[in-house]
Design an enzyme around this catalytic site. Structure first.
Site, short mmCIF file in Angstrom:
data_model
loop_
_atom_site.label_atom_id
_atom_site.label_comp_id
_atom_site.label_asym_id
_atom_site.label_seq_id
_atom_site.Cartn_x
_atom_site.Cartn_y
_atom_site.Cartn_z
N PHE A 166 83.05 38.24 36.21
CA PHE A 166 82.02 39.14 36.72
C PHE A 166 82.09 40.44 35.91
CE2 PHE A 166 79.23 38.91 40.46
CZ PHE A 166 79.26 37.55 40.67
N GLN A 171 74.31 52.37 43.62
CA GLN A 171 74.32 51.38 42.55
C GLN A 171 72.98 50.66 42.40
OE1 GLN A 171 76.87 47.52 42.68
NE2 GLN A 171 77.64 48.79 41.03
N HIS A 230 71.63 47.37 40.79
CA HIS A 230 72.09 46.10 40.21
C HIS A 230 71.10 45.73 39.11
CE1 HIS A 230 73.11 41.92 39.76
NE2 HIS A 230 74.10 42.03 40.62
N LEU A 289 67.95 39.89 44.91
CA LEU A 289 69.06 39.86 43.96
C LEU A 289 69.19 38.52 43.23
CD1 LEU A 289 71.49 41.70 43.13
CD2 LEU A 289 72.86 40.10 44.42
N GLU A 310 75.07 38.39 39.57
CA GLU A 310 75.72 38.57 38.28
C GLU A 310 76.42 37.28 37.84
OE1 GLU A 310 77.34 42.65 38.18
OE2 GLU A 310 79.19 41.65 37.61
N ARG A 334 77.72 47.40 36.13
CA ARG A 334 76.31 47.48 36.49
C ARG A 334 75.63 48.79 36.08
NH1 ARG A 334 77.35 44.56 42.34
NH2 ARG A 334 77.69 42.52 41.38
N HIS A 353 71.08 48.51 45.14
CA HIS A 353 71.95 47.46 45.64
C HIS A 353 73.05 47.92 46.59
CE1 HIS A 353 73.72 43.53 45.61
NE2 HIS A 353 74.84 43.94 45.06
N ARG A 364 80.64 50.59 41.69
CA ARG A 364 81.40 49.44 42.18
C ARG A 364 81.34 48.28 41.20
NH1 ARG A 364 80.27 44.66 44.98
NH2 ARG A 364 78.11 45.12 45.55
C1 LIG Z 1 71.90 40.30 48.14
C2 LIG Z 1 73.30 40.82 48.08
C3 LIG Z 1 74.29 40.11 47.40
C4 LIG Z 1 75.59 40.59 47.35
N1 LIG Z 1 76.56 39.87 46.70
C5 LIG Z 1 77.84 40.29 46.70
C6 LIG Z 1 78.89 39.51 46.12
O1 LIG Z 1 78.68 38.41 45.61
N2 LIG Z 1 80.15 39.99 46.15
C7 LIG Z 1 80.46 41.20 46.72
O2 LIG Z 1 81.62 41.57 46.72
N3 LIG Z 1 79.49 41.94 47.29
C8 LIG Z 1 78.20 41.52 47.32
N4 LIG Z 1 77.23 42.28 47.92
C9 LIG Z 1 77.62 43.47 48.67
C10 LIG Z 1 78.24 43.06 49.99
O3 LIG Z 1 77.67 41.86 50.43
C11 LIG Z 1 78.03 44.11 51.07
O4 LIG Z 1 78.41 45.38 50.60
C12 LIG Z 1 78.89 43.76 52.29
O5 LIG Z 1 78.66 42.44 52.70
C13 LIG Z 1 78.67 44.71 53.44
O6 LIG Z 1 79.36 44.22 54.57
P1 LIG Z 1 79.45 45.07 55.89
O7 LIG Z 1 80.23 44.27 56.86
O8 LIG Z 1 79.91 46.44 55.58
O9 LIG Z 1 77.92 45.21 56.39
P2 LIG Z 1 76.79 44.11 56.71
O10 LIG Z 1 77.20 42.74 56.40
O11 LIG Z 1 75.55 44.65 56.12
O12 LIG Z 1 76.68 44.18 58.29
C14 LIG Z 1 76.18 45.32 58.97
C15 LIG Z 1 76.22 45.05 60.45
O13 LIG Z 1 75.91 46.25 61.14
C16 LIG Z 1 75.02 45.97 62.20
N5 LIG Z 1 74.28 47.21 62.47
C17 LIG Z 1 73.68 48.05 61.60
N6 LIG Z 1 73.11 49.07 62.26
C18 LIG Z 1 73.36 48.88 63.57
C19 LIG Z 1 73.04 49.58 64.75
N7 LIG Z 1 72.29 50.69 64.75
N8 LIG Z 1 73.46 49.09 65.94
C20 LIG Z 1 74.18 47.95 65.99
N9 LIG Z 1 74.52 47.24 64.91
C21 LIG Z 1 74.11 47.71 63.72
C22 LIG Z 1 74.17 44.82 61.70
O14 LIG Z 1 73.64 44.10 62.78
C23 LIG Z 1 75.20 44.01 60.92
O15 LIG Z 1 75.86 43.12 61.79
C24 LIG Z 1 75.91 41.82 47.97
C25 LIG Z 1 74.93 42.52 48.65
C26 LIG Z 1 73.63 42.05 48.69
C27 LIG Z 1 72.58 42.88 49.39
#
Ligand SMILES: Cc1cc2nc3c(=O)[nH]c(=O)nc-3n(C[C@H](O)[C@H](O)[C@H](O)COP(=O)(O)OP(=O)(O)OC[C@H]3O[C@@H](n4cnc5c(N)ncnc54)[C@H](O)[C@@H]3O)c2cc1C
Length: 580
Positions: free
Chosen positions: A119, A239, A241, A251, A254, A285, A351, A393
């Site tokens: 990556f 960031q 992407h 997306l 990568e 990125r 991203h 990142r």
């Molecule tokens: C399309 C895409 C592909 C990606 N691919 C990769 C990858 O291959 N490898 C990598 O390392 N990273 C990747 N990333 C980044 C990574 O996926 C995210 O940064 C990470 O998953 C975020 O996880 P999280 O648990 O912090 O939040 P999230 O998984 O976004 O979860 C947020 C949670 O908060 C809850 N929430 C939000 N607001 C409220 C509220 N007001 N009240 C109650 N609940 C709320 C939502 O319901 C959800 O459950 C990618 C991101 C995207 C967008």
């Protein structure tokens, strides 16, 4: 509107990878936990992560945590905190094996080891060449992580409040007391009295128009703590992407370049050879996104337009089918391009938020440069800034971050609630939330301003003036524009005045959060007079370690943004010029 009351030792807001990891470990530590999520948990954005999760397992070639650490520090443009980075990369192999033992079906090598692929920015021997470090389950790694963690939460018997939207954090005299949530199905309010709250609400990419982020990524957690006087860290670093599917922004992982895809301009030239001679298309990125913008600016976009090609045709049908099935599907479905035969049109897409709620390595929220914690308040995942990603990142480090620091947060939360009492709730804990809802449900109905139109204006403004390239005058205009939008937001109205599944109301509330965060990001970008990682100022094109090797803390004081700073933890690698 009915008000319901609940009491739990710990409340976790968010059910993505970070929230669910925290929940499993808080429950195992003996805490009585509730997880509140505005989405049904498996719909969280973690499930959209395609590429993989990093660990220096060395399954296909030699690798070491020190190399992973160096790459992450260099990728962060030396703004990442090295104590936190070291902890994360040393823990990475154990985390990957833990996920495997919890049931995650990783891809395998022929001899049965976990499969890995290269990556951007991940290298062998401190920058020599790309290294295979990302562990994956085809291009559905996040989906698998989320499902695995959710199943384990169910096994632990954790209580979920699904489709409950948290509106407010209850924080008084520096002590966390709980949170207030809106039940989407009924329109009722729920006051959660707790000893501790952990925010894991994910990113806020929806402040921009062209983004890979899901509709729900509106930064609610960040805005809730910010309104209650907690600073936000490094919000100027966003960031882009490099490969968002043109013209939608979805997306294209990568991993396409990890598997051998290359970027080409209108002349068919593999232009990354000019910008990053050593690791070419697998540069980080920030560099690749700037390179695409420059190619387009110099007239080498495809057909003179603002996109380039991601060429994966040399991979062949078998590899694309086995390793990149999901993205091949996206390309065929959304733009009618078959990546086996045709190049994919791509353009940088917003991203990931490198900044967030400042925390220490145990996910405790801290408010100043002395590391002063807020009693009972925690944050992990993309909404937090620990800071392992600094100014930029590296791919596949976020899934690692959310599991490592989600887990540490859960463990710490369980220890904290054992020794803490329930601090009393303030009188009328729901008052602020009620005022927000009533403002929209009981407005005069003359429809002066529409939420959707205001959101679109904000997103376009951010894209234009606070994007990949930034300069003083447009940033000033952006701030003035955001101020005007905030004033108009006060007059905005919604059509639906009902109580059940009122998505109009939720979008209105989310816009209030987005506007707050857009302003912090724009103000931070204007304030930081240097270029570092994803923050590129054309009027200050150099990195300036003498003045700016420090984290920004933005605090809301009497309605104004005040900046202070926090030192960067530098333990092993001194800042050097960043070349690839
Ligand atoms: C399309 C895409 C592909 C990606 N691919 C990769 C990858 O291959 N490898 C990598 O390392 N990273 C990747 N990333 C980044 C990574 O996926 C995210 O940064 C990470 O998953 C975020 O996880 P999280 O648990 O912090 O939040 P999230 O998984 O976004 O979860 C947020 C949670 O908060 C809850 N929430 C939000 N607001 C409220 C509220 N007001 N009240 C109650 N609940 C709320 C939502 O319901 C959800 O459950 C990618 C991101 C995207 C967008």
């Amino acid at each position: 509107m009915e008000i319901h009351h609940h009491q739990y030792e710990a409340v976790i807001v968010g059910a993505g990878g970070a929230g669910l990891s925290a929940a499993v470990y808080a429950a195992r530590g003996g805490a009585n936990v509730a997880v509140i999520s505005k989405l049904y948990p498996p719909r969280s954005h973690t499930g959209a992560a395609q590429g993989g999760i990093n660990a220096a397992l060395g399954n296909l070639e030699e690798d070491h945590w020190e190399w992973h650490m160096f790459d992450t520090v260099k990728g962060s443009d030396y703004l990442g905190d090295q104590e936190a980075i070291e902890l994360m990369v040393r823990k990475a192999p154990e985390i990957v094996y833990q996920l495997e033992h919890l049931g995650l079906p990783f891809d395998r090598t022929p001899e049965g080891k976990i499969m890995q692929r290269p990556f951007g920015g991940h290298t062998r021997n401190y920058g020599e060449a790309p290294v295979k470090r990302s562990c994956h389950a085809a291009d559905r790694t996040g989906h698998m992580i989320l499902q695995t963690l959710y199943q384990n939460c169910i096994k632990e018997g954790i209580t979920f409040f699904d489709e409950f939207h948290v509106l407010d954090l209850l924080l008084e005299d520096g002590v966390c007391r709980g949170a207030v949530a809106y039940e989407i199905a009924t329109g009722d309010l729920h006051v959660f009295h707790s000893k501790a709250v952990l925010f894991a609400t994910g990113g806020c990419g929806r402040i921009f128009s062209f983004t890979s982020n899901a509709h729900a990524l509106t930064g609610d957690g960040l805005a809730s703590v910010y309104r209650r006087g907690v600073p936000l860290e490094d919000m100027e670093f966003f960031q882009f992407h490099p490969t968002g599917l043109y013209p939608l922004g979805i997306l294209i992982t990568e991993a396409v370049r990890g598997e051998g895809g290359v970027l080409r301009n209108d002349q068919g030239e593999r232009f990354m050879e000019r910008y990053a001679p050593t690791i070419k298309d697998l540069a980080p990125r920030d560099l690749v996104s700037r390179a695409i913008y420059l190619e387009v600016r110099e007239g080498r976009g495809i057909g003179g337009k603002d996109y380039v090609h991601l060429d994966a045709t040399q991979l062949g049908q078998a590899i694309i089918k086995a390793k990149l099935p999901e993205i091949a599907d996206f390309c065929r479905t959304y733009v009618g391009v078959d990546p086996v035969k045709q190049p994919i049109p791509v353009k940088p897409t917003v991203h990931y938020a490198m900044g967030g709620i400042p925390t220490d390595i145990d996910a405790q929220v801290i408010v100043d440069d002395q590391g002063t914690p807020v009693a009972g308040l925690y944050a992990a995942g993309e909404c937090a800034c620990v800071s392992v990603h600094g100014a930029n990142r590296l791919g596949c480090n976020s899934l690692l971050d959310i599991v490592v620091f989600g887990q540490r947060g859960g463990v710490r939360l369980a220890e904290y609630v054992k020794g803490a009492d329930f601090a009393p709730l303030p009188p009328e804990p729901e008052a602020w939330s009620v005022s927000q809802i009533e403002r929209f449900l009981k407005g005069p109905g003359d429809h002066q301003e529409k939420i959707g139109a205001l959101r679109a204006e904000m997103q376009e403004l951010m894209m234009r003036d606070v994007g990949v390239f930034r300069t003083e005058e447009p940033l000033r205009q952006a701030l003035a524009g955001l101020k005007a939008l905030k004033a108009r937001y006060q007059e905005a109205e919604i059509d639906d005045r009902g109580h059940r599944f009122n998505t109009d109301l939720l979008e209105a509330i989310e816009l209030g959060n987005l506007l707050e965060l857009a302003e912090v990001a724009a103000a931070g970008a204007l304030n930081r007079q240097e270029s570092r990682g994803a923050h590129y100022r054309e009027d200050f094109p150099q990195r300036d370690d003498a003045n700016w090797l420090k984290h920004t803390l933005a605090c809301k004081v009497a309605g104004q943004i005040e900046f202070s700073y926090k030192p960067v933890s530098i333990t092993k690698f001194q800042p050097k010029e960043r070349k690839y």
